[in-house]
Design a protein around this motif. Sequence first.
Motif, mmCIF file in Angstrom:
data_model
loop_
_atom_site.group_PDB
_atom_site.id
_atom_site.type_symbol
_atom_site.label_atom_id
_atom_site.label_comp_id
_atom_site.label_asym_id
_atom_site.label_seq_id
_atom_site.Cartn_x
_atom_site.Cartn_y
_atom_site.Cartn_z
ATOM 1 N N ALA A 65 1.408 -1.030 -0.058
ATOM 2 C CA ALA A 65 0.057 -0.144 0.074
ATOM 3 C C ALA A 65 0.599 0.984 0.019
ATOM 4 C CB ALA A 65 -0.538 0.120 1.200
ATOM 5 N N ARG A 66 0.470 2.022 -0.544
ATOM 6 C CA ARG A 66 1.492 3.447 -0.492
ATOM 7 C C ARG A 66 0.174 4.145 0.092
ATOM 8 N NH1 ARG A 66 4.013 4.294 -5.855
ATOM 9 N NH2 ARG A 66 5.487 3.357 -5.060
ATOM 10 N N LEU A 67 0.690 5.398 1.105
ATOM 11 C CA LEU A 67 -0.609 5.833 1.817
ATOM 12 C C LEU A 67 0.118 7.591 2.307
ATOM 13 C CD1 LEU A 67 -1.258 3.028 3.994
ATOM 14 C CD2 LEU A 67 -2.505 4.261 2.358
ATOM 15 N N ARG A 68 -1.065 8.346 2.244
ATOM 16 C CA ARG A 68 -0.260 9.185 3.668
ATOM 17 C C ARG A 68 0.469 9.875 4.961
ATOM 18 N NH1 ARG A 68 -4.557 14.212 2.816
ATOM 19 N NH2 ARG A 68 -2.593 15.113 4.759
ATOM 20 N N GLY A 69 1.457 9.304 5.415
ATOM 21 C CA GLY A 69 1.826 9.494 6.626
ATOM 22 C C GLY A 69 0.640 9.789 7.653
ATOM 23 N N ASP A 70 0.368 11.336 7.229
ATOM 24 C CA ASP A 70 -0.870 11.579 8.207
ATOM 25 C C ASP A 70 -1.799 10.581 8.516
ATOM 26 O OD1 ASP A 70 1.121 14.044 8.532
ATOM 27 O OD2 ASP A 70 -0.467 15.327 7.028
ATOM 28 N N TRP A 71 -2.208 9.714 8.273
ATOM 29 C CA TRP A 71 -3.287 8.896 8.021
ATOM 30 C C TRP A 71 -2.781 7.893 9.276
ATOM 31 C CZ3 TRP A 71 -4.439 7.647 1.995
ATOM 32 C CH2 TRP A 71 -5.324 9.119 1.897
ATOM 33 N N LEU A 72 -1.658 7.602 9.511
ATOM 34 C CA LEU A 72 -0.513 6.579 10.388
ATOM 35 C C LEU A 72 -0.787 6.357 11.776
ATOM 36 C CD1 LEU A 72 1.910 5.184 7.490
ATOM 37 C CD2 LEU A 72 -0.392 4.481 7.895
ATOM 38 N N VAL A 73 -1.208 6.078 12.240
ATOM 39 C CA VAL A 73 -0.466 5.659 13.730
ATOM 40 C C VAL A 73 0.718 4.517 13.875
ATOM 41 C CG1 VAL A 73 -2.578 6.340 14.526
ATOM 42 C CG2 VAL A 73 -2.370 4.578 14.823
ATOM 43 N N PRO A 74 1.366 4.271 15.125
ATOM 44 C CA PRO A 74 2.382 3.393 15.280
ATOM 45 C C PRO A 74 1.872 2.054 15.810
ATOM 46 C CG PRO A 74 2.078 5.404 16.948
ATOM 47 C CD PRO A 74 1.327 6.151 15.504
ATOM 48 N N LEU A 75 2.374 0.914 15.634
ATOM 49 C CA LEU A 75 1.553 -0.553 16.361
ATOM 50 C C LEU A 75 2.048 0.095 17.706
ATOM 51 C CD1 LEU A 75 0.095 -2.654 15.895
ATOM 52 C CD2 LEU A 75 2.961 -3.815 15.742
#
Length: 327
Positions: free
Chosen positions: A103-113
């Motif tokens: 997947a290629r995504l915007r980093g602002d959408w992510l949270v750390p596991l």
Amino acid sequence: MFSAILIEKGESGQTARVTSLDDSALPEGDVTVDVEYSTLNYKDGLAITGKSPVVRRFPMVPGIDLVGVVTESSHADWKQGDRVVLNGWGVGETHWGGLAQRARLRGDWLVPLPSAFTPRQSMAIGTAGYTAGLCVDALLNFGVRPDQGEVLVTGATGGVGSVAVALLTKAGFKVAAATGKASEADYLRQLGAVTIIDRAELSGPGKPMQKERWAGVVDSVGSHTLANATAQTRYRGAVAACGLAQGMDFPASVAPFILRGVSLLGIDSVMAPSAPRLAAWSRLASDLDAGALELIAEEIALGDVIAAAGRLLDGTVRGRIVVDVNR
């Protein structure tokens, strides 16, 4: 090349298949992720079967959840090797999602596991569990407390409901679980429910004001169920509404709001900003034990997803479906 579920639309209608795609087909984004696990949510089921116009852009890779390892990043918050979780943000609707190996995504959408969870466990939680976390946080932040009475969870054997029962029990509440599956009563009691209610008690038209029963409600069903749950909520109680399994309508009156001071708390998990996302994941990490996740989760392979989507919409799935995209 990577494997993915691909939804396409042509003159004869919509189709979904497992196929191989080239990395060059990935959408724009500043973080590329090798996906480890995804999930199959109700919204994914609608997208794959085409029973609701969830997909806004074709072709589309569905999957509103994913967890994986960052392989490339130009975003300041993420570097190669970071494990990240994504929930919502229109992924699987307007941007390629998690039912793929990449997947290629915007980093602002992510949270750390969270360190408390393995990648698989994080997807046993997924958007459904994260939404349950938002609901419980909303009730607690509003001021609902265990000594005020029972809380009701509707759609209790679903993904949101299952996690909500477990989280509310951990927070000290006595939980009443509404379900149409009498055979799942033991499952709900294992999660912590003390009262099991037949959903038929809530799913039909009801009076605008009913006997006060609930200090708070987590509702993932909508329609008459939400209206009846609201009509049964105690004075100055609160209802967290997050779903529409029965329908988008709300056939209620203003009576509970103006005569009992009941509050309706709308829960949006898709576009929720970073702070409540991180708070919900923090609650899940501290209050949801691995034993509950094993009860809740069923694992399938990527090739099983299309068949499972129909099963999910038929209402025969209990808890959460985790997808190992690499098998």
